[in-house]
Design a protein around this motif. Sequence first.
Motif, short mmCIF file in Angstrom:
data_model
loop_
_atom_site.label_atom_id
_atom_site.label_comp_id
_atom_site.label_asym_id
_atom_site.label_seq_id
_atom_site.Cartn_x
_atom_site.Cartn_y
_atom_site.Cartn_z
N SER A 135 -3.45 -2.06 -10.06
CA SER A 135 -2.59 -2.52 -8.97
C SER A 135 -1.44 -1.54 -8.78
O SER A 135 -0.92 -0.96 -9.72
CB SER A 135 -2.05 -3.92 -9.25
OG SER A 135 -1.22 -3.88 -10.40
N ILE A 136 -1.05 -1.34 -7.55
CA ILE A 136 0.04 -0.44 -7.21
C ILE A 136 1.30 -1.27 -7.01
O ILE A 136 1.32 -2.19 -6.19
CB ILE A 136 -0.28 0.35 -5.92
CG1 ILE A 136 -1.54 1.18 -6.13
CG2 ILE A 136 0.90 1.23 -5.53
CD1 ILE A 136 -2.04 1.84 -4.88
N PRO A 137 2.35 -0.97 -7.77
CA PRO A 137 3.58 -1.73 -7.60
C PRO A 137 4.20 -1.48 -6.22
O PRO A 137 4.16 -0.37 -5.71
CB PRO A 137 4.50 -1.22 -8.70
CG PRO A 137 3.93 0.08 -9.10
CD PRO A 137 2.47 0.07 -8.78
N THR A 138 4.72 -2.52 -5.62
CA THR A 138 5.35 -2.39 -4.32
C THR A 138 6.77 -2.96 -4.39
O THR A 138 7.05 -3.85 -5.19
CB THR A 138 4.56 -3.15 -3.24
OG1 THR A 138 4.44 -4.53 -3.63
CG2 THR A 138 3.18 -2.58 -3.06
N LEU A 139 7.62 -2.41 -3.56
CA LEU A 139 8.98 -2.91 -3.49
C LEU A 139 9.01 -4.20 -2.69
O LEU A 139 8.33 -4.32 -1.67
CB LEU A 139 9.90 -1.88 -2.84
CG LEU A 139 10.11 -0.59 -3.60
CD1 LEU A 139 10.95 0.37 -2.78
CD2 LEU A 139 10.80 -0.86 -4.93
N GLN A 140 9.81 -5.12 -3.14
CA GLN A 140 9.94 -6.40 -2.44
C GLN A 140 11.40 -6.83 -2.44
O GLN A 140 12.20 -6.36 -3.24
CB GLN A 140 9.09 -7.47 -3.11
CG GLN A 140 7.61 -7.19 -3.06
CD GLN A 140 6.80 -8.24 -3.77
OE1 GLN A 140 7.32 -9.13 -4.41
NE2 GLN A 140 5.49 -8.15 -3.65
N ALA A 156 13.31 -3.45 -1.41
CA ALA A 156 12.57 -2.92 -0.26
C ALA A 156 13.50 -2.71 0.93
O ALA A 156 13.41 -1.69 1.62
CB ALA A 156 11.43 -3.87 0.11
#
Length: 51
Positions: A7-12, A16
């Motif tokens: 899984s690719i970490p994403t900003l939230q 973000a």
Amino acid sequence: MAVAIRSIPTLQGEDAERFLKEAEYAEKNERKQDFGDKILLVRKFLREQGF
């Protein structure tokens, strides 16, 4: 056999929003610096030094 995709970490959330705000500011910034001539100077120096 298939390899699991990591899984690719994403900003939230606030992170973000802050990232987008900073990216938009950097894109609109009129005081951008052009390092083209300095890069050519460094390349010339490195070439002369044998790198």
